[in-house]
Write an enzyme that holds these catalytic residues in place. Structure first.
Site, PDB file in Angstrom:
ATOM      1  CD  GLU A 188      -2.722   1.015   2.621  1.00 20.63           C
ATOM      2  OE1 GLU A 188      -3.676   1.801   2.758  1.00 20.63           O
ATOM      3  OE2 GLU A 188      -2.480   0.098   3.438  1.00 20.63           O
ATOM      4  CE  LYS A 221      -7.426   1.335   2.884  1.00 18.61           C
ATOM      5  NZ  LYS A 221      -6.298   1.726   3.768  1.00 18.61           N
ATOM      6  CB  CYS A 269      -4.930  -1.905   3.684  1.00 20.97           C
ATOM      7  SG  CYS A 269      -4.314  -2.211   5.386  1.00 20.97           S
TER       8      CYS A 269
END
Length: 608
Positions: free
Chosen positions: A44, A127, A163
Protein backbone atom coordinates in the site's frame (compact mmCIF):
# COMPACT_ATOMS: atom_id res chain seq x y z
CA UNK A 1 -6.72 -24.43 -15.48
CA UNK A 2 -4.33 -21.49 -16.04
CA UNK A 3 -1.22 -21.15 -13.88
CA UNK A 4 0.03 -17.79 -12.65
CA UNK A 5 3.38 -17.21 -10.97
CA UNK A 6 2.85 -14.32 -8.57
CA UNK A 7 5.49 -12.39 -6.63
CA UNK A 8 4.57 -10.54 -3.44
CA UNK A 9 7.26 -7.94 -2.72
CA UNK A 10 7.41 -7.51 1.07
CA UNK A 11 9.70 -4.47 1.20
CA UNK A 12 10.61 -1.46 3.34
CA UNK A 13 9.73 1.94 1.80
CA UNK A 14 10.43 5.33 3.37
CA UNK A 15 7.80 8.07 3.58
CA UNK A 16 8.60 10.92 1.21
CA UNK A 17 11.52 9.17 -0.51
CA UNK A 18 9.72 8.79 -3.81
CA UNK A 19 12.89 8.35 -5.86
CA UNK A 20 14.33 5.79 -3.43
CA UNK A 21 11.05 3.87 -3.29
CA UNK A 22 10.84 3.84 -7.09
CA UNK A 23 14.38 2.46 -7.27
CA UNK A 24 13.39 -0.27 -4.79
CA UNK A 25 10.39 -1.18 -6.97
CA UNK A 26 12.59 -1.45 -10.07
CA UNK A 27 15.12 -3.60 -8.23
CA UNK A 28 12.57 -6.05 -6.83
CA UNK A 29 10.70 -6.18 -10.14
CA UNK A 30 13.92 -7.23 -11.89
CA UNK A 31 14.42 -9.95 -9.27
CA UNK A 32 10.83 -11.13 -9.66
CA UNK A 33 11.06 -11.18 -13.45
CA UNK A 34 14.32 -13.12 -13.24
CA UNK A 35 12.49 -15.73 -11.17
CA UNK A 36 9.77 -16.05 -13.81
CA UNK A 37 7.06 -14.00 -12.11
CA UNK A 38 4.07 -13.11 -14.26
CA UNK A 39 2.59 -10.59 -11.81
CA UNK A 40 4.30 -8.68 -9.00
CA UNK A 41 2.53 -6.73 -6.24
CA UNK A 42 4.01 -4.11 -3.91
CA UNK A 43 2.49 -2.79 -0.64
CA UNK A 44 0.00 0.00 0.00
CA UNK A 45 1.26 3.48 -0.99
CA UNK A 46 4.63 1.92 -1.78
CA UNK A 47 5.74 4.79 -3.98
CA UNK A 48 5.23 7.49 -1.33
CA UNK A 49 5.63 5.42 1.82
CA UNK A 50 2.85 5.02 4.37
CA UNK A 51 1.30 6.76 6.22
CA UNK A 52 1.96 10.13 4.59
CA UNK A 53 -0.38 11.97 7.00
CA UNK A 54 -0.76 15.70 6.22
CA UNK A 55 1.55 15.50 3.20
CA UNK A 56 -1.74 14.60 1.51
CA UNK A 57 -2.70 18.28 1.73
CA UNK A 58 0.34 19.44 -0.26
CA UNK A 59 -0.49 19.67 -3.94
CA UNK A 60 3.22 19.45 -4.74
CA UNK A 61 3.48 16.06 -3.02
CA UNK A 62 0.41 14.67 -4.76
CA UNK A 63 1.72 15.88 -8.11
CA UNK A 64 5.12 14.32 -7.42
CA UNK A 65 3.49 10.97 -6.63
CA UNK A 66 1.41 10.97 -9.81
CA UNK A 67 4.35 12.01 -12.00
CA UNK A 68 6.60 9.41 -10.39
CA UNK A 69 4.11 6.64 -11.19
CA UNK A 70 4.13 7.54 -14.90
CA UNK A 71 7.92 7.80 -14.87
CA UNK A 72 8.23 4.46 -13.08
CA UNK A 73 6.09 2.76 -15.73
CA UNK A 74 8.41 4.08 -18.45
CA UNK A 75 11.52 3.13 -16.46
CA UNK A 76 10.29 -0.43 -15.97
CA UNK A 77 9.78 -0.75 -19.71
CA UNK A 78 13.26 0.67 -20.31
CA UNK A 79 14.58 -1.99 -17.90
CA UNK A 80 13.09 -4.64 -20.18
CA UNK A 81 10.19 -5.30 -17.79
CA UNK A 82 7.38 -3.76 -19.82
CA UNK A 83 5.70 -7.15 -20.22
CA UNK A 84 5.49 -7.73 -16.45
CA UNK A 85 2.36 -6.33 -14.78
CA UNK A 86 3.53 -4.45 -11.67
CA UNK A 87 1.04 -3.36 -8.99
CA UNK A 88 2.21 -0.28 -7.08
CA UNK A 89 0.47 1.59 -4.27
CA UNK A 90 0.71 5.39 -4.56
CA UNK A 91 -1.04 8.68 -3.72
CA UNK A 92 -3.48 9.98 -6.32
CA UNK A 93 -6.13 12.72 -6.40
CA UNK A 94 -9.03 13.67 -8.64
CA UNK A 95 -9.88 16.85 -6.72
CA UNK A 96 -8.72 19.03 -3.82
CA UNK A 97 -8.53 17.68 -0.29
CA UNK A 98 -11.58 18.27 1.91
CA UNK A 99 -9.74 20.86 3.99
CA UNK A 100 -11.83 23.83 2.91
CA UNK A 101 -15.04 24.86 1.17
CA UNK A 102 -13.53 24.25 -2.28
CA UNK A 103 -13.67 20.48 -1.85
CA UNK A 104 -15.89 18.56 -4.25
CA UNK A 105 -18.05 15.72 -2.87
CA UNK A 106 -16.79 12.26 -3.92
CA UNK A 107 -13.54 13.74 -5.26
CA UNK A 108 -10.21 14.35 -3.59
CA UNK A 109 -7.01 12.54 -2.57
CA UNK A 110 -7.04 8.79 -3.14
CA UNK A 111 -5.23 5.89 -1.56
CA UNK A 112 -4.53 4.25 -4.90
CA UNK A 113 -3.09 1.20 -6.59
CA UNK A 114 -1.64 1.57 -10.09
CA UNK A 115 -1.11 -1.18 -12.66
CA UNK A 116 2.07 -0.62 -14.70
CA UNK A 117 2.46 -2.50 -17.97
CA UNK A 118 3.99 -1.78 -21.35
CA UNK A 119 5.47 1.51 -20.20
CA UNK A 120 2.11 2.94 -19.12
CA UNK A 121 -0.29 3.08 -16.19
CA UNK A 122 -2.99 0.85 -17.67
CA UNK A 123 -5.39 0.71 -14.70
CA UNK A 124 -5.99 2.19 -11.26
CA UNK A 125 -7.92 1.17 -8.18
CA UNK A 126 -8.97 3.50 -5.33
CA UNK A 127 -9.31 2.09 -1.82
CA UNK A 128 -12.97 1.56 -0.90
CA UNK A 129 -13.02 1.06 2.89
CA UNK A 130 -11.19 3.83 4.77
CA UNK A 131 -10.24 3.03 8.39
CA UNK A 132 -10.78 5.77 10.96
CA UNK A 133 -9.88 4.15 14.29
CA UNK A 134 -6.74 3.48 16.32
CA UNK A 135 -3.75 4.91 14.46
CA UNK A 136 -5.73 5.43 11.25
CA UNK A 137 -7.21 8.76 10.10
CA UNK A 138 -8.02 7.94 6.50
CA UNK A 139 -11.39 9.68 6.49
CA UNK A 140 -9.41 12.84 7.20
CA UNK A 141 -7.24 12.33 4.15
CA UNK A 142 -8.90 10.27 1.44
CA UNK A 143 -12.08 9.88 -0.56
CA UNK A 144 -13.28 6.27 -0.94
CA UNK A 145 -13.37 4.60 -4.33
CA UNK A 146 -16.56 3.05 -5.70
CA UNK A 147 -15.16 0.93 -8.54
CA UNK A 148 -13.58 -2.52 -8.43
CA UNK A 149 -10.79 -2.97 -10.96
CA UNK A 150 -10.47 -6.45 -12.46
CA UNK A 151 -7.41 -7.36 -14.55
CA UNK A 152 -7.36 -10.13 -17.15
CA UNK A 153 -3.85 -11.58 -16.78
CA UNK A 154 -2.98 -14.75 -18.66
CA UNK A 155 -6.58 -15.88 -18.86
CA UNK A 156 -7.22 -15.22 -15.15
CA UNK A 157 -9.37 -12.42 -13.71
CA UNK A 158 -7.60 -10.64 -10.84
CA UNK A 159 -9.39 -8.15 -8.57
CA UNK A 160 -7.46 -5.35 -6.85
CA UNK A 161 -8.05 -4.31 -3.24
CA UNK A 162 -6.21 -2.29 -0.59
CA UNK A 163 -5.70 -3.10 3.11
CA UNK A 164 -8.92 -2.11 4.96
CA UNK A 165 -10.97 -3.58 2.10
CA UNK A 166 -9.90 -6.91 3.62
CA UNK A 167 -10.90 -6.01 7.17
CA UNK A 168 -14.52 -5.13 6.34
CA UNK A 169 -17.13 -7.59 5.11
CA UNK A 170 -18.95 -6.70 1.93
CA UNK A 171 -17.75 -4.18 -0.62
CA UNK A 172 -14.89 -5.21 -2.91
CA UNK A 173 -14.68 -8.88 -1.90
CA UNK A 174 -18.40 -9.47 -2.38
CA UNK A 175 -18.25 -7.65 -5.72
CA UNK A 176 -15.22 -9.76 -6.67
CA UNK A 177 -17.30 -12.90 -6.17
CA UNK A 178 -20.04 -11.60 -8.43
CA UNK A 179 -17.45 -10.55 -10.98
CA UNK A 180 -16.23 -14.15 -11.08
CA UNK A 181 -12.56 -13.48 -10.37
CA UNK A 182 -10.07 -16.22 -9.66
CA UNK A 183 -7.66 -14.14 -7.58
CA UNK A 184 -7.92 -11.11 -5.30
CA UNK A 185 -4.71 -9.18 -4.63
CA UNK A 186 -4.75 -7.19 -1.39
CA UNK A 187 -1.88 -4.70 -0.85
CA UNK A 188 -1.27 -3.52 2.70
CA UNK A 189 0.31 -1.08 5.11
CA UNK A 190 -0.85 -3.05 8.16
CA UNK A 191 1.00 -2.04 11.37
CA UNK A 192 2.22 -4.64 13.82
CA UNK A 193 0.77 -5.34 17.23
CA UNK A 194 1.26 -8.44 19.35
CA UNK A 195 -0.73 -11.43 18.07
CA UNK A 196 -1.99 -9.59 15.00
CA UNK A 197 -0.52 -12.37 12.86
CA UNK A 198 -2.92 -14.74 14.61
CA UNK A 199 -5.83 -12.54 13.49
CA UNK A 200 -4.74 -12.09 9.87
CA UNK A 201 -4.89 -15.69 8.69
CA UNK A 202 -8.52 -16.30 9.79
CA UNK A 203 -9.40 -12.91 8.32
CA UNK A 204 -7.84 -13.70 4.94
CA UNK A 205 -9.63 -17.05 4.98
CA UNK A 206 -12.98 -15.32 5.55
CA UNK A 207 -12.41 -12.97 2.65
CA UNK A 208 -11.28 -15.81 0.38
CA UNK A 209 -14.56 -17.57 1.16
CA UNK A 210 -16.48 -14.32 0.61
CA UNK A 211 -14.84 -13.77 -2.78
CA UNK A 212 -14.83 -17.44 -3.73
CA UNK A 213 -11.27 -16.85 -4.88
CA UNK A 214 -7.64 -17.17 -3.86
CA UNK A 215 -6.38 -14.13 -1.90
CA UNK A 216 -2.80 -12.87 -2.19
CA UNK A 217 -2.01 -10.59 0.75
CA UNK A 218 1.18 -8.50 0.62
CA UNK A 219 2.24 -6.25 3.50
CA UNK A 220 5.11 -3.83 3.88
CA UNK A 221 7.88 -4.25 6.43
CA UNK A 222 9.84 -1.62 8.37
CA UNK A 223 9.54 1.18 10.89
CA UNK A 224 7.82 4.52 10.31
CA UNK A 225 7.89 6.81 13.36
CA UNK A 226 5.85 4.92 15.99
CA UNK A 227 4.55 2.25 13.62
CA UNK A 228 6.28 -1.00 12.75
CA UNK A 229 5.14 -3.04 9.74
CA UNK A 230 5.85 -6.74 10.07
CA UNK A 231 5.22 -8.14 6.60
CA UNK A 232 3.60 -11.54 7.20
CA UNK A 233 2.52 -11.67 3.54
CA UNK A 234 0.52 -14.76 2.59
CA UNK A 235 -1.52 -16.56 -0.05
CA UNK A 236 -4.75 -18.37 0.87
CA UNK A 237 -6.82 -20.52 -1.48
CA UNK A 238 -10.58 -20.09 -1.89
CA UNK A 239 -11.18 -23.11 0.36
CA UNK A 240 -9.08 -21.58 3.15
CA UNK A 241 -5.88 -23.56 2.55
CA UNK A 242 -2.76 -21.60 3.45
CA UNK A 243 -0.54 -21.92 0.37
CA UNK A 244 2.41 -19.71 1.31
CA UNK A 245 3.45 -17.33 4.09
CA UNK A 246 6.42 -15.00 4.37
CA UNK A 247 8.51 -14.39 7.51
CA UNK A 248 7.88 -11.35 9.69
CA UNK A 249 10.09 -8.25 10.01
CA UNK A 250 12.37 -8.92 7.02
CA UNK A 251 12.43 -7.98 3.34
CA UNK A 252 11.15 -10.94 1.36
CA UNK A 253 9.99 -11.80 -2.15
CA UNK A 254 7.25 -14.43 -1.83
CA UNK A 255 7.10 -16.29 -5.15
CA UNK A 256 4.41 -18.90 -5.72
CA UNK A 257 2.71 -20.69 -8.63
CA UNK A 258 -1.08 -20.57 -8.50
CA UNK A 259 -3.51 -22.77 -10.41
CA UNK A 260 -6.52 -20.52 -10.94
CA UNK A 261 -9.87 -20.83 -12.72
CA UNK A 262 -10.01 -19.55 -16.26
CA UNK A 263 -11.90 -16.29 -16.76
CA UNK A 264 -15.48 -16.87 -17.89
CA UNK A 265 -16.57 -13.54 -19.37
CA UNK A 266 -15.16 -11.08 -21.84
CA UNK A 267 -13.71 -7.86 -20.34
CA UNK A 268 -16.35 -5.13 -20.10
CA UNK A 269 -17.45 -2.46 -17.69
CA UNK A 270 -20.44 -2.78 -15.41
CA UNK A 271 -21.86 -2.01 -11.99
CA UNK A 272 -22.36 -4.57 -9.24
CA UNK A 273 -25.54 -3.82 -7.30
CA UNK A 274 -25.30 -5.57 -3.94
CA UNK A 275 -28.74 -4.45 -2.83
CA UNK A 276 -30.42 -6.27 -5.70
CA UNK A 277 -27.97 -9.14 -6.05
CA UNK A 278 -26.94 -8.74 -9.69
CA UNK A 279 -24.26 -7.33 -11.95
CA UNK A 280 -25.46 -4.76 -14.47
CA UNK A 281 -23.39 -4.54 -17.66
CA UNK A 282 -23.78 -2.45 -20.81
CA UNK A 283 -25.26 -5.52 -22.53
CA UNK A 284 -27.86 -6.28 -19.92
CA UNK A 285 -28.27 -7.87 -16.52
CA UNK A 286 -26.53 -11.06 -15.44
CA UNK A 287 -28.55 -12.69 -12.63
CA UNK A 288 -26.60 -14.10 -9.72
CA UNK A 289 -27.41 -15.37 -6.22
CA UNK A 290 -27.42 -12.53 -3.69
CA UNK A 291 -24.90 -12.94 -0.84
CA UNK A 292 -25.71 -11.36 2.54
CA UNK A 293 -23.37 -8.37 2.86
CA UNK A 294 -25.00 -6.01 5.33
CA UNK A 295 -26.18 -2.63 4.10
CA UNK A 296 -26.84 -2.20 0.37
CA UNK A 297 -23.78 -0.96 -1.47
CA UNK A 298 -22.97 -0.24 -5.11
CA UNK A 299 -19.61 -0.60 -6.84
CA UNK A 300 -18.79 -0.36 -10.48
CA UNK A 301 -16.64 -3.07 -12.05
CA UNK A 302 -13.96 -2.01 -14.52
CA UNK A 303 -12.27 -4.81 -16.47
CA UNK A 304 -8.89 -4.39 -18.14
CA UNK A 305 -7.14 -7.00 -20.31
CA UNK A 306 -3.35 -7.17 -19.95
CA UNK A 307 -1.73 -9.23 -22.68
CA UNK A 308 -2.69 -12.66 -23.91
CA UNK A 309 -2.10 -16.13 -22.52
CA UNK A 310 1.19 -16.35 -20.65
CA UNK A 311 3.77 -19.04 -21.36
CA UNK A 312 4.64 -21.29 -18.45
CA UNK A 313 7.76 -20.09 -16.60
CA UNK A 314 10.89 -22.11 -17.21
CA UNK A 315 12.34 -24.30 -14.50
CA UNK A 316 10.74 -26.06 -11.55
CA UNK A 317 7.49 -24.85 -9.97
CA UNK A 318 7.77 -21.94 -7.53
CA UNK A 319 6.67 -22.71 -4.00
CA UNK A 320 6.70 -19.86 -1.50
CA UNK A 321 6.82 -22.03 1.60
CA UNK A 322 5.12 -21.44 4.93
CA UNK A 323 7.08 -19.68 7.66
CA UNK A 324 6.17 -20.82 11.16
CA UNK A 325 5.42 -18.06 13.70
CA UNK A 326 7.83 -17.31 16.55
CA UNK A 327 6.98 -17.04 20.25
CA UNK A 328 5.43 -13.79 21.47
CA UNK A 329 8.61 -12.45 23.09
CA UNK A 330 10.62 -13.14 19.94
CA UNK A 331 8.00 -11.41 17.83
CA UNK A 332 8.00 -8.31 20.06
CA UNK A 333 11.79 -8.26 20.16
CA UNK A 334 12.01 -8.23 16.36
CA UNK A 335 9.46 -5.39 16.23
CA UNK A 336 11.38 -3.28 18.76
CA UNK A 337 14.70 -3.89 17.01
CA UNK A 338 13.32 -3.05 13.56
CA UNK A 339 11.42 0.00 14.83
CA UNK A 340 14.54 1.45 16.46
CA UNK A 341 16.85 0.65 13.54
CA UNK A 342 14.61 2.31 10.98
CA UNK A 343 13.96 5.35 13.15
CA UNK A 344 17.71 5.86 13.56
CA UNK A 345 18.71 5.09 9.98
CA UNK A 346 15.83 6.78 8.15
CA UNK A 347 16.36 9.96 10.16
CA UNK A 348 20.09 10.00 9.50
CA UNK A 349 21.55 9.39 12.97
CA UNK A 350 24.95 7.72 13.14
CA UNK A 351 24.62 6.44 16.71
CA UNK A 352 22.58 6.46 19.92
CA UNK A 353 23.36 7.30 23.54
CA UNK A 354 21.50 6.25 26.67
CA UNK A 355 21.86 6.39 30.42
CA UNK A 356 23.03 2.97 31.60
CA UNK A 357 22.05 2.58 35.25
CA UNK A 358 22.39 -1.18 35.67
CA UNK A 359 18.62 -1.50 36.07
CA UNK A 360 16.41 -3.72 33.96
CA UNK A 361 14.91 -1.00 31.74
CA UNK A 362 18.15 0.62 30.59
CA UNK A 363 19.76 -2.81 30.23
CA UNK A 364 16.95 -3.96 27.96
CA UNK A 365 17.11 -0.79 25.85
CA UNK A 366 20.88 -1.22 25.49
CA UNK A 367 20.43 -4.82 24.33
CA UNK A 368 17.78 -3.78 21.80
CA UNK A 369 20.01 -0.98 20.52
CA UNK A 370 23.00 -3.29 20.09
CA UNK A 371 20.87 -5.81 18.17
CA UNK A 372 19.45 -3.03 16.02
CA UNK A 373 22.58 -1.03 15.26
CA UNK A 374 25.63 -2.99 16.36
CA UNK A 375 27.74 -2.20 19.45
CA UNK A 376 29.91 0.32 17.62
CA UNK A 377 26.90 2.64 17.24
CA UNK A 378 25.73 2.50 20.87
CA UNK A 379 27.08 4.63 23.73
CA UNK A 380 26.08 3.78 27.30
CA UNK A 381 26.75 6.35 30.01
CA UNK A 382 26.79 5.50 33.69
CA UNK A 383 25.92 8.63 35.69
CA UNK A 384 26.24 7.67 39.37
CA UNK A 385 25.16 9.93 42.21
CA UNK A 386 25.72 9.47 45.93
CA UNK A 387 22.66 7.19 46.00
CA UNK A 388 23.79 4.87 43.20
CA UNK A 389 24.57 1.43 44.58
CA UNK A 390 27.82 -0.35 43.87
CA UNK A 391 26.00 -3.31 42.35
CA UNK A 392 24.15 -1.04 39.90
CA UNK A 393 27.42 0.42 38.67
CA UNK A 394 28.90 -3.05 38.39
CA UNK A 395 25.85 -4.31 36.48
CA UNK A 396 26.09 -1.43 33.99
CA UNK A 397 29.78 -2.16 33.40
CA UNK A 398 29.08 -5.87 33.04
CA UNK A 399 26.38 -5.26 30.40
CA UNK A 400 28.79 -3.05 28.45
CA UNK A 401 31.40 -5.80 28.58
CA UNK A 402 28.93 -8.45 27.40
CA UNK A 403 27.53 -6.42 24.51
CA UNK A 404 30.65 -4.53 23.42
CA UNK A 405 29.00 -1.10 23.40
CA UNK A 406 31.04 2.01 24.17
CA UNK A 407 30.89 2.62 27.93
CA UNK A 408 31.53 5.85 29.80
CA UNK A 409 31.26 6.90 33.43
CA UNK A 410 30.22 10.49 34.19
CA UNK A 411 29.56 11.09 37.93
CA UNK A 412 26.81 13.66 38.45
CA UNK A 413 27.22 14.43 42.14
CA UNK A 414 29.51 17.47 41.61
CA UNK A 415 26.94 18.95 39.19
CA UNK A 416 24.09 18.26 41.63
CA UNK A 417 26.09 19.86 44.45
CA UNK A 418 26.59 22.95 42.31
CA UNK A 419 22.84 23.38 41.99
CA UNK A 420 22.24 22.70 45.67
CA UNK A 421 24.82 25.30 46.65
CA UNK A 422 22.69 27.92 44.93
CA UNK A 423 19.17 26.57 45.51
CA UNK A 424 17.32 25.56 48.66
CA UNK A 425 15.81 22.21 47.66
CA UNK A 426 14.69 19.14 49.58
CA UNK A 427 12.77 15.89 49.17
CA UNK A 428 11.43 15.09 45.74
CA UNK A 429 12.89 18.31 44.31
CA UNK A 430 16.37 16.91 44.95
CA UNK A 431 15.38 13.57 43.41
CA UNK A 432 14.09 15.32 40.30
CA UNK A 433 17.20 17.49 40.14
CA UNK A 434 19.40 14.40 39.87
CA UNK A 435 17.29 13.04 37.01
CA UNK A 436 17.38 16.40 35.22
CA UNK A 437 21.16 16.70 35.56
CA UNK A 438 21.42 13.30 33.87
CA UNK A 439 19.10 14.51 31.12
CA UNK A 440 21.21 17.63 30.57
CA UNK A 441 24.35 15.51 30.36
CA UNK A 442 22.88 13.15 27.78
CA UNK A 443 21.56 16.00 25.67
CA UNK A 444 24.96 17.71 25.82
CA UNK A 445 26.61 14.56 24.48
CA UNK A 446 23.94 14.39 21.79
CA UNK A 447 24.61 17.98 20.73
CA UNK A 448 28.37 17.58 20.85
CA UNK A 449 28.71 14.17 19.16
CA UNK A 450 25.52 13.76 17.13
CA UNK A 451 23.96 10.82 18.97
CA UNK A 452 20.22 10.24 19.23
CA UNK A 453 19.29 10.07 22.92
CA UNK A 454 17.25 7.00 23.85
CA UNK A 455 15.00 7.29 26.86
CA UNK A 456 14.33 4.12 28.80
CA UNK A 457 10.99 4.43 30.63
CA UNK A 458 8.49 1.61 30.14
CA UNK A 459 4.74 1.85 29.46
CA UNK A 460 3.81 1.21 33.09
CA UNK A 461 5.88 4.18 34.28
CA UNK A 462 4.59 6.34 31.44
CA UNK A 463 1.01 5.42 32.34
CA UNK A 464 1.23 6.52 35.97
CA UNK A 465 3.65 9.41 35.43
CA UNK A 466 6.47 7.70 37.36
CA UNK A 467 9.21 9.74 35.72
CA UNK A 468 10.84 13.16 35.87
CA UNK A 469 9.83 15.52 33.10
CA UNK A 470 12.97 16.80 31.35
CA UNK A 471 14.95 14.26 33.37
CA UNK A 472 14.78 10.51 32.77
CA UNK A 473 12.05 11.21 30.20
CA UNK A 474 14.44 13.20 28.00
CA UNK A 475 15.27 11.71 24.62
CA UNK A 476 14.39 11.47 20.95
CA UNK A 477 13.08 7.89 20.91
CA UNK A 478 11.85 5.40 23.50
CA UNK A 479 12.04 1.71 22.54
CA UNK A 480 10.02 0.68 25.62
CA UNK A 481 7.24 3.25 25.30
CA UNK A 482 4.64 0.56 24.55
CA UNK A 483 6.14 -2.22 26.70
CA UNK A 484 4.56 -2.96 30.08
CA UNK A 485 7.01 -3.53 32.94
CA UNK A 486 5.93 -7.15 33.32
CA UNK A 487 6.79 -7.69 29.64
CA UNK A 488 10.18 -6.00 30.16
CA UNK A 489 11.25 -8.89 32.39
CA UNK A 490 9.89 -11.48 29.96
CA UNK A 491 11.81 -9.91 27.09
CA UNK A 492 15.03 -9.80 29.08
CA UNK A 493 14.73 -13.48 30.02
CA UNK A 494 13.84 -14.43 26.44
CA UNK A 495 16.79 -12.52 24.96
CA UNK A 496 19.23 -14.14 27.37
CA UNK A 497 17.80 -17.60 26.68
CA UNK A 498 18.02 -16.92 22.93
CA UNK A 499 21.69 -16.03 23.35
CA UNK A 500 22.32 -19.32 25.16
CA UNK A 501 20.49 -21.20 22.40
CA UNK A 502 22.82 -19.59 19.83
CA UNK A 503 25.91 -20.33 21.88
CA UNK A 504 26.43 -16.63 22.68
CA UNK A 505 26.92 -14.67 25.88
CA UNK A 506 23.58 -13.46 27.37
CA UNK A 507 23.64 -9.65 27.06
CA UNK A 508 21.79 -8.75 30.28
CA UNK A 509 23.35 -9.49 33.69
CA UNK A 510 21.17 -11.75 35.82
CA UNK A 511 21.41 -9.31 38.71
CA UNK A 512 19.78 -6.59 36.58
CA UNK A 513 16.83 -8.94 36.03
CA UNK A 514 16.49 -10.25 39.59
CA UNK A 515 16.98 -7.18 41.78
CA UNK A 516 13.99 -5.07 42.89
CA UNK A 517 13.50 -2.07 40.58
CA UNK A 518 14.63 1.28 41.93
CA UNK A 519 15.24 4.78 40.60
CA UNK A 520 18.03 5.16 43.21
CA UNK A 521 17.34 8.85 43.76
CA UNK A 522 17.16 8.63 47.57
CA UNK A 523 18.56 6.24 50.21
CA UNK A 524 17.11 2.72 49.95
CA UNK A 525 14.48 3.80 47.40
CA UNK A 526 12.38 1.12 45.65
CA UNK A 527 9.61 1.45 43.04
CA UNK A 528 7.34 -0.42 45.45
CA UNK A 529 7.52 2.56 47.84
CA UNK A 530 5.31 4.48 45.40
CA UNK A 531 3.68 1.91 43.15
CA UNK A 532 1.79 -1.36 43.64
CA UNK A 533 3.62 -4.51 42.66
CA UNK A 534 4.01 -4.42 38.89
CA UNK A 535 2.00 -7.60 38.40
CA UNK A 536 -0.94 -5.88 40.12
CA UNK A 537 -0.30 -2.50 38.51
CA UNK A 538 -0.03 -3.83 34.96
CA UNK A 539 -3.24 -5.83 35.21
CA UNK A 540 -5.13 -2.66 36.17
CA UNK A 541 -3.37 -0.57 33.51
CA UNK A 542 -4.08 -3.06 30.74
CA UNK A 543 -7.78 -2.87 31.57
CA UNK A 544 -7.91 0.91 31.93
CA UNK A 545 -5.55 1.98 29.15
CA UNK A 546 -5.74 -0.79 26.56
CA UNK A 547 -9.30 -1.91 27.30
CA UNK A 548 -10.96 1.43 28.21
CA UNK A 549 -12.53 -0.21 31.26
CA UNK A 550 -14.02 2.01 33.95
CA UNK A 551 -13.50 1.80 37.70
CA UNK A 552 -16.51 -0.45 38.29
CA UNK A 553 -15.33 -2.87 35.61
CA UNK A 554 -11.88 -3.11 37.21
CA UNK A 555 -13.28 -3.65 40.70
CA UNK A 556 -15.69 -6.27 39.36
CA UNK A 557 -12.68 -8.03 37.82
CA UNK A 558 -11.31 -8.53 41.35
CA UNK A 559 -8.92 -5.61 41.82
CA UNK A 560 -8.71 -3.86 45.19
CA UNK A 561 -10.88 -0.71 45.05
CA UNK A 562 -8.34 1.44 46.91
CA UNK A 563 -5.53 0.37 44.60
CA UNK A 564 -7.72 0.96 41.55
CA UNK A 565 -8.59 4.49 42.73
CA UNK A 566 -4.94 5.31 43.33
CA UNK A 567 -3.77 3.97 39.97
CA UNK A 568 -6.53 5.64 37.96
CA UNK A 569 -5.82 8.99 39.57
CA UNK A 570 -2.12 8.67 38.71
CA UNK A 571 -2.94 7.81 35.11
CA UNK A 572 -5.41 10.67 34.70
CA UNK A 573 -3.16 13.42 36.03
CA UNK A 574 -0.11 12.29 34.01
CA UNK A 575 -1.57 13.09 30.59
CA UNK A 576 0.53 16.27 30.31
CA UNK A 577 3.69 14.21 30.75
CA UNK A 578 2.69 11.65 28.12
CA UNK A 579 1.89 14.41 25.63
CA UNK A 580 5.55 15.48 25.85
CA UNK A 581 7.08 12.01 25.74
CA UNK A 582 9.36 10.73 23.00
CA UNK A 583 7.95 8.54 20.23
CA UNK A 584 8.38 4.78 20.51
CA UNK A 585 7.43 1.66 18.59
CA UNK A 586 3.82 0.49 18.88
CA UNK A 587 3.54 -3.20 19.82
CA UNK A 588 0.18 -3.34 21.65
CA UNK A 589 -3.44 -2.87 20.69
CA UNK A 590 -3.40 0.66 22.14
CA UNK A 591 -0.16 2.61 22.38
CA UNK A 592 0.15 6.04 23.97
CA UNK A 593 0.12 8.67 21.24
CA UNK A 594 -1.84 8.15 18.02
CA UNK A 595 -3.87 5.28 19.50
CA UNK A 596 -5.03 6.99 22.71
CA UNK A 597 -5.96 10.67 22.54
CA UNK A 598 -7.28 12.31 25.67
CA UNK A 599 -7.49 16.00 26.66
CA UNK A 600 -4.88 17.30 29.07
CA UNK A 601 -7.39 19.72 30.60
CA UNK A 602 -9.98 17.21 31.74
CA UNK A 603 -12.01 17.07 34.96
CA UNK A 604 -13.64 13.71 34.28
CA UNK A 605 -12.63 11.13 36.87
CA UNK A 606 -13.73 7.55 37.47
CA UNK A 607 -15.40 7.65 40.90
CA UNK A 608 -16.94 5.06 43.25
Amino acid sequence: MPSLRIALAQVNPTVGDIAGNAALIRDRSRTAAGAGAQLVAFPEMMLTGYPVEDLVFRDSFVAASRAALDRLAADLAADGLGGLPVLVGYLDADGPASANAEATPARGPRNALGVLHGGRVVARYFKHHLPNYGVFDEDRYFVPGDTLTVLRVGGVDVALTICEDLWQAGGPFTVARRAGVGLVVNVNGSPYELNKDDVRLPLVRRRAAEAGATVAYVNMVGGQDELVFDGDSMIVAADGTLLARAPQFVDHLLLHDLDLPEARTEPSEGRADLSEGRIETPTGTEPTRAEPAGAPERMAVTRVRIGDALPAPAGPPATGGITEPVVDEGEVWQALVLGLRDYVDKNGFRSVVLGLSGGIDSSLVAAIAVDALGPERVVGVSMPSQHSSEHSRDDAAELAKRTGLEYRVEPIQPMVDGFLANLSLSGMSVENLQARVRGVLLMALSNQEGHLVLTTGNKSELAVGYSTLYGDSVGGFNPLKDVWKSLVWKLANWRNAEAVRRGETPPIPENSIRKPPSAELSPGQLDSDTLPDYSVLDAILVGYVDGDQGRDDLVAAGHDPEVVDKVLRMVDIAEYKRRQSAPGSKISIKAFGRDRRLPITNRWRERP
